[in-house]
Enzyme design. Sequence first.
Site, PDB file in Angstrom:
ATOM      1  N   HIS A  93       0.854  -1.196   0.000  1.00  0.00           N
ATOM      2  CA  HIS A  93       0.000   0.000   0.000  1.00  0.00           C
ATOM      3  C   HIS A  93       0.894   1.251   0.000  1.00  0.00           C
ATOM      4  O   HIS A  93       1.961   1.252   0.617  1.00  0.00           O
ATOM      5  CB  HIS A  93      -0.917  -0.013   1.230  1.00  0.00           C
ATOM      6  CG  HIS A  93      -1.970   1.042   1.156  1.00  0.00           C
ATOM      7  ND1 HIS A  93      -1.706   2.354   1.456  1.00  0.00           N
ATOM      8  CD2 HIS A  93      -3.274   0.990   0.779  1.00  0.00           C
ATOM      9  CE1 HIS A  93      -2.818   3.063   1.265  1.00  0.00           C
ATOM     10  NE2 HIS A  93      -3.782   2.257   0.857  1.00  0.00           N
ATOM     11  N   GLU A 163      -3.937   1.943  -7.325  1.00  0.00           N
ATOM     12  CA  GLU A 163      -4.299   3.055  -6.444  1.00  0.00           C
ATOM     13  C   GLU A 163      -3.363   4.233  -6.678  1.00  0.00           C
ATOM     14  O   GLU A 163      -2.290   4.324  -6.046  1.00  0.00           O
ATOM     15  CB  GLU A 163      -4.174   2.632  -4.975  1.00  0.00           C
ATOM     16  CG  GLU A 163      -5.051   1.458  -4.597  1.00  0.00           C
ATOM     17  CD  GLU A 163      -5.344   1.473  -3.099  1.00  0.00           C
ATOM     18  OE1 GLU A 163      -6.513   1.585  -2.752  1.00  0.00           O
ATOM     19  OE2 GLU A 163      -4.405   1.400  -2.296  1.00  0.00           O
TER      20      GLU A 163
HETATM   21  P1  PGA Z   1      -9.432   6.173   0.186  1.00  0.00           P
HETATM   22  O1  PGA Z   1      -8.281   5.087   0.411  1.00  0.00           O
HETATM   23  O2  PGA Z   1     -10.655   5.437  -0.294  1.00  0.00           O
HETATM   24  O3  PGA Z   1      -9.633   6.803   1.532  1.00  0.00           O
HETATM   25  O4  PGA Z   1      -8.928   7.136  -0.831  1.00  0.00           O
HETATM   26  C1  PGA Z   1      -8.113   4.038  -0.492  1.00  0.00           C
HETATM   27  C2  PGA Z   1      -6.949   3.164  -0.052  1.00  0.00           C
HETATM   28  O5  PGA Z   1      -5.956   3.711   0.449  1.00  0.00           O
HETATM   29  O6  PGA Z   1      -6.996   1.938  -0.198  1.00  0.00           O
END
Ligand code: PGA
Length: 251
Positions: A93, A163
């Site tokens: 992440h 992401e």
């Molecule tokens: P968010 O986070 O939906 O708060 O933007 C997504 C993530 O970090 O998986």
Amino acid sequence: MLLIGNWKTYVESRTKAKALYAAAKRLAARGHHEVGVAPPLPYIGMLTPTRPGKRAPKLVAQDIFVLDGAVQTGAVSVAMLRDAGVTHAIIGHSERRAQGESNERVAHKVQHASTQGLIPILCVGELARDADAAYLAVIREQIESAYQSVEPKFRHAIIIAYEPVWAIGTGAVITPDDLAEMVLYIRKVLAGVLSEDAAHTVQVLYGGSVDAGNVRNLSEGTGIAGFLVGRASSEVASFSALVQAAPRSHA
Ligand code: PGA
């Protein structure tokens, strides 16, 4: 779709964790979507998982430790996570990468999770977009380095979560067209580390400011198999609304 709530450090009470997990059970039981939750470690052991199945929420770890048999104060082994009912693990992440986790370390974790029986959810994403599309090379490197240490027989199970860092927790959401393009690009890169056929069956999720208001738009025509949701997964109302707003099948 596969909808996973990453509670991060948003959830700080057992009462709230229990309420969110109960909501995830209700949402999963409807059978419209596969639902998962990634609670902070203290809550993972407290939640009683139902028997695994499509209509039970998946328990997901937010990260793993690589111990390789070593005894370590302050760590949690994959065996402990599995014993608590965890089946998947978020790895790489951007909030972990921001703490210094390198592609090499991510690769080691993906390999460790795979061999220890957890399904890795490998997070990839660029910090920013540039006019010359140099960010594509960043994504390629993140994917290729993570797959290279994983035995071919485990590679097919890996889930990718795209992401973009600029969209996480910021309210800035990617456009459906840009997302569709990125899914195609990710599959192109995957075709180099898997067979062409297998590259098409990998589940690619999107994460970054997803909520009930944008989930449908981000689903249609983008090739996305589901979402990794942060902030909107940390309240029963917003997560329930999001799961209900997600289209039942993606195009
Ligand atoms: P968010 O986070 O939906 O708060 O933007 C997504 C993530 O970090 O998986």
